[in-house]
Design an enzyme around this catalytic site. Structure first.
Site, PDB file in Angstrom:
ATOM      1  N   THR A  43       0.854  -1.188   0.000  1.00  0.00           N
ATOM      2  CA  THR A  43       0.000   0.000   0.000  1.00  0.00           C
ATOM      3  C   THR A  43       0.887   1.235   0.000  1.00  0.00           C
ATOM      4  O   THR A  43       2.041   1.189   0.429  1.00  0.00           O
ATOM      5  CB  THR A  43      -0.927   0.008   1.225  1.00  0.00           C
ATOM      6  N   GLU A 189      -5.570  -3.037  -2.072  1.00  0.00           N
ATOM      7  CA  GLU A 189      -6.259  -4.207  -1.534  1.00  0.00           C
ATOM      8  C   GLU A 189      -7.349  -4.753  -2.456  1.00  0.00           C
ATOM      9  O   GLU A 189      -7.822  -5.876  -2.270  1.00  0.00           O
ATOM     10  CB  GLU A 189      -6.894  -3.865  -0.185  1.00  0.00           C
ATOM     11  N   LYS A 295     -12.588  17.145  11.638  1.00  0.00           N
ATOM     12  CA  LYS A 295     -13.597  17.113  12.696  1.00  0.00           C
ATOM     13  C   LYS A 295     -13.593  18.459  13.412  1.00  0.00           C
ATOM     14  O   LYS A 295     -12.720  18.738  14.238  1.00  0.00           O
ATOM     15  CB  LYS A 295     -13.304  15.964  13.661  1.00  0.00           C
ATOM     16  N   TRP A 300     -18.326  16.942  10.801  1.00  0.00           N
ATOM     17  CA  TRP A 300     -17.331  16.550   9.811  1.00  0.00           C
ATOM     18  C   TRP A 300     -17.316  17.531   8.643  1.00  0.00           C
ATOM     19  O   TRP A 300     -18.370  17.956   8.151  1.00  0.00           O
ATOM     20  CB  TRP A 300     -17.639  15.156   9.267  1.00  0.00           C
TER      21      TRP A 300
END
Length: 400
Positions: A43, A189, A295, A300
């Protein structure tokens, strides 16, 4: 036959046709377990430590079929594939394997991934399909705009992913150059293809563009869901926002050499770390990474939505938004801007541009103008690096 290599400037040069003529015409294919590992990638580590992902022969074959399918990337035998994405990123061999499966031609640009050599290659070799992150295509567009003698119209499909693709970028490519940029989503993935933004042809133009701005809907074989903070599955109504989870025959179920306590894998589902919503047509809109969402005061703020809006301003070349500490609100957005040559937008001007497009409390008070946004090895904005630069006081921040 004399295959003596030429030695020139420290390089060894071997003639391709001579080389293959000396090779056997048959190959004894090994008898392999289709479930055994065929390849491995790590990754990118954009938000955390890189992790190893293995791909089996079976998963690679099935992923290639999905890329060739009509609801995938539609790779066919008449295509000429320009593989721009580095092979070490997100198993970018997927497009190469699809080309092999379909019998398509392959163009390999080597390490020359800057706009000028890419455009010269496109003009000369006429590829029909290509794929890369949005920053690459932004650079390509700027080069072509400045050098209109080059022809890139052979590209029938540009699969674009890695980060959200600004709508204005897709519109200019399509309306001015006849190049269709199709947004796709995936991860290391997921091998990487998981979704493609292909709206139904029956919809009107406005609705089709709205859906093309999403990350698309899952290709056959992939399942998606969104999950709330309490672990409950949320409705696909285009409004509920949660973490995107995915599963399927080419989705990894574990990382190499690492134990998982449910943080990333849960009952066969991969927890992607992406936050977003799914509508009734199964189109996914990603609003942020769980580690990048801002946040502020218990609410959000989507850094991705702010970036896409700012990237649509005519004076802005690149825009990246990160959350920075704030004594009153916990976090507030910092907009990091690269300005187009010859333009001089002010923070107040750009902030006014956002008014009415987002909630008032989303509007950034902190702005920073840089010559270039730090990027990872594959061209994504390196927000980890941006946060580090801010913490070290290396960014010249203007507050308004």
């Amino acid at each position: 036959m004399d295959l003596t290599p030429l030695h020139r400037d420290g390089l060894t040069v071997v003639g391709y046709e001579e080389f293959i003529s000396a090779q056997p015409e048959t190959f004894d294919w090994p008898d392999l377990d289709e479930q055994s590992a065929a390849a491995m990638c790590y990754t990118s580590g954009t938000t955390g430590t890189p992790k190893g992902v293995a791909y089996s022969h079976r998963s690679t074959y099935l992923h290639s079929m999905a890329a060739c399918a009509a609801d995938g990337l539609r790779v066919g035998c008449d295509d000429r594939i320009l593989a721009i994405v580095p092979m070490f990123h997100a198993n970018a061999w997927g497009l190469v394997y699809a080309a092999l499966m379909a019998g398509a031609d392959l163009l390999m640009p080597d390490r020359f991934l800057q706009a000028e050599p890419l455009v010269r290659l496109i003009d000369a070799q006429k590829p029909t399909v290509a794929g890369a992150v949005p920053t690459i295509w932004n650079d390509v567009l700027n080069f072509v705009e400045a050098n209109p003698s080059y022809d890139i119209s052979s590209l029938g499909l540009v699969a674009c992913g890695g980060s959200a693709v600004p709508v204005h970028l897709m519109e200019i490519f399509e309306e001015k150059y006849g190049v269709q940029v199709v947004q796709a989503w995936g991860m290391t993935e997921t091998s990487p293809l998981a979704t493609v933004a292909r709206p139904p042809a029956s919809l009107d133009t406005q609705e089709r563009w709205r859906l093309r701005a999403t990350q698309g809907r899952p290709v056959p074989g992939v399942e998606l869901r969104i999950v709330g903070d309490a672990g409950n599955e949320l409705p696909h109504d285009g409004e509920a926002v949660g973490e995107l989870q995915v599963r399927g025959p080419w989705i990894t179920g574990s990382y190499i050499g690492e134990e998982d306590d449910g943080e990333k894998f849960q009952d066969g589902w991969l927890r992607t770390g992406d936050v977003g919503r799914i509508d009734e047509r199964s189109f996914v809109t990603l609003t942020d990474r769980t580690k990048d969402v801002i946040k502020s005061g218990g609410e959000w703020i989507s850094s991705v939505e702010l970036e896409l809006l700012l990237a649509g301003h005519p004076d802005v070349l690149e825009a990246s938004v990160i959350g920075v500490p704030d004594e009153k609100w916990q976090e507030r957005p910092l907009a990091v801007i690269v300005v187009r040559d010859g333009r001089e937008p002010t923070p107040a001007h750009l902030r006014d541009f956002l008014v009415g497009k987002v909630a008032k409390w989303w509007l950034p008070e902190r702005w920073c103008f840089v010559s270039e946004v730090p990027k990872t090895s594959v061209g994504k904005f390196d927000k980890k690096r941006l946060r580090s630069l801010h913490a070290e006081g290396e960014l010249a921040v203007v507050e308004i």
